[in-house]
Design a protein around this motif. Structure first.
Motif, mmCIF file in Angstrom:
data_model
loop_
_atom_site.group_PDB
_atom_site.id
_atom_site.type_symbol
_atom_site.label_atom_id
_atom_site.label_comp_id
_atom_site.label_asym_id
_atom_site.label_seq_id
_atom_site.Cartn_x
_atom_site.Cartn_y
_atom_site.Cartn_z
ATOM 1 N N ILE A 64 1.897 -5.758 -4.106
ATOM 2 C CA ILE A 64 2.489 -4.437 -3.922
ATOM 3 C C ILE A 64 3.891 -4.444 -4.520
ATOM 4 N N ALA A 65 4.190 -3.442 -5.343
ATOM 5 C CA ALA A 65 5.515 -3.282 -5.939
ATOM 6 C C ALA A 65 6.192 -2.103 -5.248
ATOM 7 N N ILE A 66 7.258 -2.395 -4.487
ATOM 8 C CA ILE A 66 7.954 -1.379 -3.700
ATOM 9 C C ILE A 66 9.367 -1.210 -4.235
ATOM 10 N N PRO A 67 9.724 0.005 -4.688
ATOM 11 C CA PRO A 67 11.093 0.230 -5.158
ATOM 12 C C PRO A 67 12.102 -0.011 -4.040
ATOM 13 N N HIS A 68 13.291 -0.461 -4.402
ATOM 14 C CA HIS A 68 14.346 -0.676 -3.409
ATOM 15 C C HIS A 68 14.655 0.625 -2.690
ATOM 16 N N GLY A 69 14.936 0.518 -1.389
ATOM 17 C CA GLY A 69 15.337 1.672 -0.597
ATOM 18 C C GLY A 69 14.201 2.442 0.029
ATOM 19 N N ILE A 70 12.974 2.033 -0.205
ATOM 20 C CA ILE A 70 11.822 2.713 0.392
ATOM 21 C C ILE A 70 11.540 2.064 1.743
ATOM 22 N N PRO A 71 11.439 2.846 2.823
ATOM 23 C CA PRO A 71 11.111 2.254 4.123
ATOM 24 C C PRO A 71 9.671 1.734 4.125
ATOM 25 N N PHE A 72 9.350 0.908 5.111
ATOM 26 C CA PHE A 72 8.021 0.306 5.198
ATOM 27 C C PHE A 72 6.934 1.379 5.266
ATOM 28 N N VAL A 73 5.888 1.178 4.484
ATOM 29 C CA VAL A 73 4.711 2.043 4.500
ATOM 30 C C VAL A 73 3.515 1.122 4.691
ATOM 31 N N PRO A 75 0.074 -0.616 4.272
ATOM 32 C CA PRO A 75 -0.725 -0.745 3.048
ATOM 33 C C PRO A 75 -1.977 0.138 2.994
ATOM 34 N N LYS A 76 -2.447 0.647 4.113
ATOM 35 C CA LYS A 76 -3.634 1.497 4.082
ATOM 36 C C LYS A 76 -3.312 2.974 3.819
ATOM 37 N N ARG A 77 -2.040 3.320 3.734
ATOM 38 C CA ARG A 77 -1.649 4.718 3.504
ATOM 39 C C ARG A 77 -1.497 4.966 2.006
ATOM 40 N N VAL A 78 -2.626 5.108 1.316
ATOM 41 C CA VAL A 78 -2.659 5.192 -0.141
ATOM 42 C C VAL A 78 -1.894 6.416 -0.659
ATOM 43 N N LYS A 79 -2.076 7.576 -0.048
ATOM 44 C CA LYS A 79 -1.394 8.787 -0.519
ATOM 45 C C LYS A 79 0.122 8.648 -0.389
ATOM 46 N N LYS A 80 0.566 8.022 0.696
ATOM 47 C CA LYS A 80 2.002 7.797 0.895
ATOM 48 C C LYS A 80 2.522 6.833 -0.171
ATOM 49 N N PHE A 81 1.720 5.840 -0.554
ATOM 50 C CA PHE A 81 2.104 4.909 -1.610
ATOM 51 C C PHE A 81 2.369 5.680 -2.906
ATOM 52 N N GLN A 82 1.439 6.564 -3.266
ATOM 53 C CA GLN A 82 1.578 7.310 -4.511
ATOM 54 C C GLN A 82 2.820 8.195 -4.481
ATOM 55 N N GLU A 84 5.596 7.710 -2.882
ATOM 56 C CA GLU A 84 6.818 6.901 -2.903
ATOM 57 C C GLU A 84 6.923 6.003 -4.144
ATOM 58 N N ASN A 85 6.000 6.139 -5.129
ATOM 59 C CA ASN A 85 5.970 5.293 -6.333
ATOM 60 C C ASN A 85 5.818 3.820 -5.992
ATOM 61 N N ILE A 86 4.952 3.536 -5.031
ATOM 62 C CA ILE A 86 4.614 2.164 -4.676
ATOM 63 C C ILE A 86 3.313 1.832 -5.385
ATOM 64 N N PHE A 87 3.298 0.724 -6.122
ATOM 65 C CA PHE A 87 2.126 0.364 -6.920
ATOM 66 C C PHE A 87 1.398 -0.823 -6.300
ATOM 67 N N VAL A 88 0.071 -0.808 -6.423
ATOM 68 C CA VAL A 88 -0.764 -1.881 -5.893
ATOM 69 C C VAL A 88 -1.589 -2.460 -7.030
ATOM 70 N N GLY A 89 -1.469 -3.783 -7.211
ATOM 71 C CA GLY A 89 -2.221 -4.463 -8.247
ATOM 72 C C GLY A 89 -2.932 -5.678 -7.697
#
Length: 175
Positions: A64-73, A75-82, A84-89
């Motif tokens: 998981i690639a999480i930009p700095h300053g993003i609070p914890f989300v 991992p099952k909240r896919v829409k919230k990931f998108q 917040e620009n959080i990427f999963v590879g």
């Protein structure tokens, strides 16, 4: 009216006594009640590296690639990931490619083949087979393999047979 209220009170107290008793015997381990069993998280959250103002973390089979300053989300909240620009590879390198592209939707993405050989999970990107350390089902963590960083992809062949030969030649073993 008094008799019906007394009956309802007795039924209510009997019901809650049964619920408390059920919770007690389940919690104490006397009786296993599947309805009260919740899934347990497995594995650890691994900090892999900081890259372009993004923290790259590994958990289970995901990177998981999480930009700095993003609070914890979670991992099952896919829409919230998108949002917040959080990427999963599937590997550290793929997460870095997503950060560079600024999107989860790359032209070429690693796909799991559901094949594990010598503690290595096989993935496909295009026509090539890549390997990443497989996840130990008991601990939820990647197998430690000598000379191979957890969550790193390695090109191991153009076919599954070639990838197996490559693994046999190098004789990689998990600790």
């Amino acid at each position: 009216m008094q008799a019906s209220q007394t009956k309802l009170t007795i039924i209510f107290l009997a019901f809650w006594t049964a619920v408390v008793g059920l919770l007690f015997v389940h919690t104490s381990g006397i009786v296993h009640v599947p309805l009260l069993t919740f899934p347990q998280a497995r594995g650890n959250l691994f900090f892999l590296q900081e890259y372009e103002k993004t923290n790259i973390l590994g958990i289970g089979e995901k990177v998981i690639a999480i930009p700095h300053g993003i609070p914890f989300v979670h991992p099952k909240r896919v829409k919230k990931f998108q949002k917040e620009n959080i990427f999963v590879g599937a590997s550290r390198q793929e997460a870095k490619r997503m950060v560079d592209a600024g999107t989860q939707d790359l032209d070429e993405v690693l796909y799991r083949l559901n094949i594990e050989y010598k503690s290595v999970a096989f993935l496909r990107i295009g026509k090539d087979i890549y390997g990443v350390p497989a996840i130990d089902q008991e601990s939820g963590n990647p197998f430690p393999i000598d000379g191979w960083n957890q969550y790193d992809e390695k090109l191991i062949g153009a076919s599954v047979e070639e990838a197996r030969r490559y693994m046999d030649e190098r004789n990689w073993t998990s600790n």
